[in-house]
Every structure is written in C-alpha cells, then in structure tokens.
Design a protein around this motif. Structure first.
Motif, PDB file in Angstrom:
ATOM      1  N   ALA A  75      77.839  12.086  16.070  1.00  0.00           N
ATOM      2  CA  ALA A  75      77.056  12.819  15.066  1.00  0.00           C
ATOM      3  C   ALA A  75      77.798  12.881  13.733  1.00  0.00           C
ATOM      4  O   ALA A  75      77.190  12.757  12.671  1.00  0.00           O
ATOM      5  CB  ALA A  75      76.755  14.231  15.574  1.00  0.00           C
ATOM      6  N   LYS A  76      79.120  13.059  13.800  1.00  0.00           N
ATOM      7  CA  LYS A  76      79.913  13.084  12.567  1.00  0.00           C
ATOM      8  C   LYS A  76      79.815  11.741  11.851  1.00  0.00           C
ATOM      9  O   LYS A  76      79.675  11.675  10.624  1.00  0.00           O
ATOM     10  CB  LYS A  76      81.363  13.409  12.901  1.00  0.00           C
ATOM     11  N   ARG A  77      79.883  10.652  12.635  1.00  0.00           N
ATOM     12  CA  ARG A  77      79.781   9.325  12.038  1.00  0.00           C
ATOM     13  C   ARG A  77      78.425   9.133  11.365  1.00  0.00           C
ATOM     14  O   ARG A  77      78.331   8.623  10.242  1.00  0.00           O
ATOM     15  CB  ARG A  77      79.984   8.250  13.109  1.00  0.00           C
ATOM     16  N   LEU A  78      77.367   9.551  12.081  1.00  0.00           N
ATOM     17  CA  LEU A  78      76.029   9.421  11.503  1.00  0.00           C
ATOM     18  C   LEU A  78      75.891  10.262  10.233  1.00  0.00           C
ATOM     19  O   LEU A  78      75.278   9.833   9.248  1.00  0.00           O
ATOM     20  CB  LEU A  78      74.979   9.854  12.536  1.00  0.00           C
ATOM     21  N   ASN A  79      76.471  11.454  10.274  1.00  0.00           N
ATOM     22  CA  ASN A  79      76.411  12.333   9.111  1.00  0.00           C
ATOM     23  C   ASN A  79      77.124  11.701   7.910  1.00  0.00           C
ATOM     24  O   ASN A  79      76.650  11.768   6.770  1.00  0.00           O
ATOM     25  CB  ASN A  79      77.053  13.678   9.453  1.00  0.00           C
ATOM     26  N   GLU A  80      78.263  11.051   8.179  1.00  0.00           N
ATOM     27  CA  GLU A  80      78.996  10.387   7.103  1.00  0.00           C
ATOM     28  C   GLU A  80      78.204   9.213   6.539  1.00  0.00           C
ATOM     29  O   GLU A  80      78.216   8.948   5.333  1.00  0.00           O
ATOM     30  CB  GLU A  80      80.350   9.914   7.618  1.00  0.00           C
ATOM     31  N   GLU A  81      77.504   8.492   7.437  1.00  0.00           N
ATOM     32  CA  GLU A  81      76.691   7.384   6.975  1.00  0.00           C
ATOM     33  C   GLU A  81      75.535   7.874   6.097  1.00  0.00           C
ATOM     34  O   GLU A  81      75.198   7.253   5.083  1.00  0.00           O
ATOM     35  CB  GLU A  81      76.137   6.596   8.168  1.00  0.00           C
ATOM     36  N   VAL A  82      74.928   8.978   6.509  1.00  0.00           N
ATOM     37  CA  VAL A  82      73.838   9.541   5.709  1.00  0.00           C
ATOM     38  C   VAL A  82      74.362   9.997   4.348  1.00  0.00           C
ATOM     39  O   VAL A  82      73.731   9.773   3.315  1.00  0.00           O
ATOM     40  CB  VAL A  82      73.176  10.725   6.463  1.00  0.00           C
ATOM     41  N   ALA A  83      75.552  10.630   4.359  1.00  0.00           N
ATOM     42  CA  ALA A  83      76.152  11.073   3.094  1.00  0.00           C
ATOM     43  C   ALA A  83      76.435   9.876   2.187  1.00  0.00           C
ATOM     44  O   ALA A  83      76.217   9.928   0.966  1.00  0.00           O
ATOM     45  CB  ALA A  83      77.429  11.857   3.374  1.00  0.00           C
ATOM     46  N   LYS A  84      76.926   8.798   2.792  1.00  0.00           N
ATOM     47  CA  LYS A  84      77.194   7.589   2.010  1.00  0.00           C
ATOM     48  C   LYS A  84      75.908   7.020   1.436  1.00  0.00           C
ATOM     49  O   LYS A  84      75.846   6.594   0.271  1.00  0.00           O
ATOM     50  CB  LYS A  84      77.884   6.554   2.900  1.00  0.00           C
ATOM     51  N   ALA A  85      74.848   7.014   2.274  1.00  0.00           N
ATOM     52  CA  ALA A  85      73.557   6.520   1.794  1.00  0.00           C
ATOM     53  C   ALA A  85      73.044   7.370   0.635  1.00  0.00           C
ATOM     54  O   ALA A  85      72.475   6.854  -0.337  1.00  0.00           O
ATOM     55  CB  ALA A  85      72.545   6.518   2.940  1.00  0.00           C
ATOM     56  N   ASN A  86      73.248   8.670   0.724  1.00  0.00           N
ATOM     57  CA  ASN A  86      72.832   9.564  -0.358  1.00  0.00           C
ATOM     58  C   ASN A  86      73.550   9.232  -1.672  1.00  0.00           C
ATOM     59  O   ASN A  86      72.949   9.238  -2.751  1.00  0.00           O
ATOM     60  CB  ASN A  86      73.132  11.015   0.027  1.00  0.00           C
TER      61      ASN A  86
END
Length: 441
Positions: A144-155
């Motif tokens: 979940a942390k990895r996915l959250n970081e990916e979403v933050a990067k996409a943002n």
C-alpha cells in the motif's frame, strides 16, 4: 534511549524472496527453543533472552516482526515493545501473555502498538496462523505504501501539465487528486489495509469506465453468492469475489474510443472484449499477491462452446470463476450497462441469456444465478439484488439512485421503499411503456 538513536533510520536489506525476519524475546530459553523449532522453516529467527540486547540489535538491524513475552525481569514486554516501536515503527509487534497479565496487555497494546496478543500456553497451529496473518498484514502495508508513493508521483507529474489542456483532462486530473486524497486518508487508519487497496483499484476502474459507484462491488458480491450457492470452498469464493471486483482492471489500458463504443456486435466492441482481459491479467500478474487471480480475469470472455476469447477454451476447461463472472457481468450490462443503448428488462435479459445457455454460458451456473436473484429469502449472507418493480417490497432500501431515461433522479440511494413509491413506479412503467431496474440489498 537518546533522540538520535530513536531517529536513526533502519534500512531494510532483505532480498525479495527471502523469509521475513522474526525477532523473538523471552527470558526462558526453553520457550525460545520451542518457538525456533516451530517457526524456523517459515521465518529467519533472531532470538534474544534480554530486552536490552534485543533493543541494541534493533538499533542497527531491520526486522519485520517482533514477538515478545510479557513477563520478564528488568524490562517487561510492554516496555520493550514501546521502545521497539520507536526504533522500527513499521514492524509488526505481537505479545505472548498469560490470562493474568491482561492489564499489562492492554498497556502494551496502547503504548507498543501491538498487532495482537497470543495467550500462553499457545496452540501451535493457532500461533502459526496468527503469524501468517501478521505477515500478510505487514506485506500489504508495504504494498500500500508503494502504491501510495506511485499515486503521489503521478500527482506530481500531473501538476506540470499545461493548464490549457481540454476540460476533460482537467476533470480527470481533479478526480484523480480527489481519489488520491481519499486513499491517503484511508491508509492513515491502518485498518482493513487489503480492502483499502482493493477499493482504490475498484474506484480506478469505475473512474476509467464511467460506471456508477458500486458497479464492480455489486458484480463481485453477486459472483461470490453464486459461488457459495454452487458449494465452492471458502477460498474459491473469496478468490472469485476478488476477481469479479477487479475483472475490468484492464480497461485502464484501453483507448477512449474503445471505451465509448456502445454498438453491440461492432468490431470495436469485439476488440474491447478481447483486449481488456489480457491487459488485466498482465497487470495483476505483476503483483505477487494477485497472481492467482489472473486465470479468471484472462478467460472471462470465453464461451462455453469454445468460440470465445482469448484461448477458445470450452466447458469445464474454462475456470469456474471466469464462467461465473461472464454470466453476472453480462446480465448487469444487459439491464444497466452504461454503454448499452438497448437495455433490457430483467425478464427479457433472463430470456436472452437462456437462449445462449450451452453456447455462451454454463447452463448450471446461469440457472443458479437466476434462481438466486429470484428468491431473496433463500440467500444466506451478503447479497445485492437486481430486481424489477414487480419484485419490489415495502421496506426495501435502494443501493443506487434510480435515474429515469431523461436523466432525472426519481429515487435516491438509501431511500426506503414504501407502497406509495411502488404504485408510482408501476404507473411510470405503464405510462412510458418501459421497465425499471432497481438495486437493493
């Protein structure tokens, strides 16, 4: 313990496929040895008899799971786990405790962030199962942390887009940012972490396809109910639920042109049916925890007579989950599909699908599904029903807004149906020569 020590980062160096590191603390050597014998095949065991030595190790080394006895000299389990939490806050912490230690156990849960406690004497199978669940919880937190970081990067990448982009892109960016914010708030609770990830993926599908909120979940719940009615084991039922929840994940890789096509039987729609299951299976195959879902996703558009795609499987060679998903999702498309310009009444959808039994659909599964929707009293467990006005009863609660053909909302989700509403709905159907479909629990 100094502030510098508490803030020192512990770097994880565990290879991808290596077992999780489990630190054991107990002042009794016999207990340490018993736990090592029980768990050594599944974990890298790091044993200690003294709390200060264990804390010194943690200051220099990463571990994934920490399990401590409650009653120990000098430093009890509650104090030890509270210190361990300061050093490696992301590690899963468990407590071995006797029934007489419950007050101390509550303190350990509050101060040490204990995941759960294990009563002494323990049952070997129960202890191993508890550790398996703790391991899954730990790995899901990392994912979940990895996915959250990916979403933050996409943002961040989205923020550099030119403000002059078309309105459609701006709206999608805004929706993604809102979804990201919702995900971050949810992850902060650190509860039901696995389902939080699934909710995010389902929301992405709904956002990409334009389906109403709850569309994927309704199909997943109905698929699980059918699997349960077919007497599949609990593991299969859970797997089919997850597959149905994510069966449209491949649509994230499709063009807008394909997703907006609404002509049944057109070449574009055929391309969509072939392509998105393959993309979805590839996406899920990259996530180790979801690898077992790929077959049901990949073969969701196979026909029972072998004329489907992508592998032309037939009969029982088609995974049972894929056969169930095919029936439930096709029925939902026929009665409520957003891109279906020729929606059918429930009765007509049943008839249409029965004509294709043993050609497209597994006859036994189709009958089970139809019987399930038609006999609400016989359903055991969670279920969402797609029904017509004729099956509506006072006291039923709507799960989705009832939107008329002109786009107006006639009834809101959450409303409780009464006899006056039923009469008005029947009059609406008679006056407009149409059939209304509702979704209820």
């Amino acid at each position: 313990m100094t502030e510098a020590t508490m803030n020192k980062p512990i770097v994880e160096t565990r290879p991808e496929n290596a077992p999780l590191k489990l630190l054991l603390l107990d002042d009794e050597e016999d207990i340490i040895n018993a736990l090592k014998r029980l768990l050594r095949n599944n974990y890298e065991i790091i044993p200690f008899n003294k709390g200060d030595e264990a804390l010194a190790y943690l200051q220099e080394n990463h571990v994934d799971i920490i399990m401590s006895d409650m009653r120990m000299p000098k430093m009890d389990g509650a104090e030890f786990l509270a210190h361990a939490r300061e050093i490696i806050p992301n590690a899963i912490r468990l407590l071995l405790t006797g029934y007489s230690d419950m007050d101390s156990t509550v303190k350990a849960i509050n101060d040490g962030g204990v995941y759960t406690y294990i009563s002494k004497p323990w049952n070997n199978q129960d202890l191993k199962l508890t550790l398996e669940k703790a391991s899954d919880h730990y790995l899901l937190k990392k994912e979940a942390k990895r996915l959250n970081e990916e979403v933050a990067k996409a943002n961040k990448e989205l923020e550099i887009f030119n403000q002059s982009l078309e309105l459609k892109v701006i709206q999608r960016t805004s929706a993604l940012q809102a979804s990201t914010k919702k995900l971050k708030n949810t992850l902060q609770t650190q509860k039901e972490l696995f389902f939080d990830v699934l909710d995010m993926m389902s929301a992405t599908i709904e956002y990409r396809t334009g389906f109403s909120a709850g569309h994927s979940k309704r199909i997943a719940i109905q698929c699980k109910a059918v699997a349960k009615k077919l007497e599949l084991d609990e593991a299969q039922c859970r797997r089919i639920y997850l597959c149905a929840l994510l069966h449209e994940i491949g649509t994230v890789g499709l063009s807008d042109d394909l997703l907006q096509e609404n002509s049944i039987g057109s070449g574009k729609l055929e391309d969509l049916l072939i392509t998105h299951p393959m993309i979805g299976a590839e996406i899920l195959g990259k996530v180790k925890r979801f690898a077992s879902l790929t077959d049901n996703i990949l073969h969701q558009n196979e026909n029972i007579d072998g004329t489907g795609s992508p592998a032309h499987l037939s009969g029982d060679n088609i995974p049972v989950g894929a056969r169930i998903i095919r029936i439930v999702k096709d029925f939902d498309f026929l009665i409520a599909g957003k891109t279906n310009a020729k929606r059918m009444s429930i009765a007509n959808a049943y008839a249409w699908m029965k004509e294709r039994a043993d050609v497209w659909y597994d006859r036994k599964i189709l009958k089970t599904f139809i019987d399930l929707l038609g006999n609400r009293e016989a359903v055991d467990g969670e279920m969402e029903f797609s029904i017509g006005v004729e099956a509506l009863k006072p006291g039923d609660k709507l799960l989705e807004d009832l939107i008329l053909n002109n786009g107006n909302v006639m009834l809101k989700a959450g409303q409780e149906i009464n006899s006056v509403m039923i009469t008005k709905l029947k009059e609406y159907e008679r006056r407009h020569n149409t059939k209304v479909t509702l979704f209820i629990a």
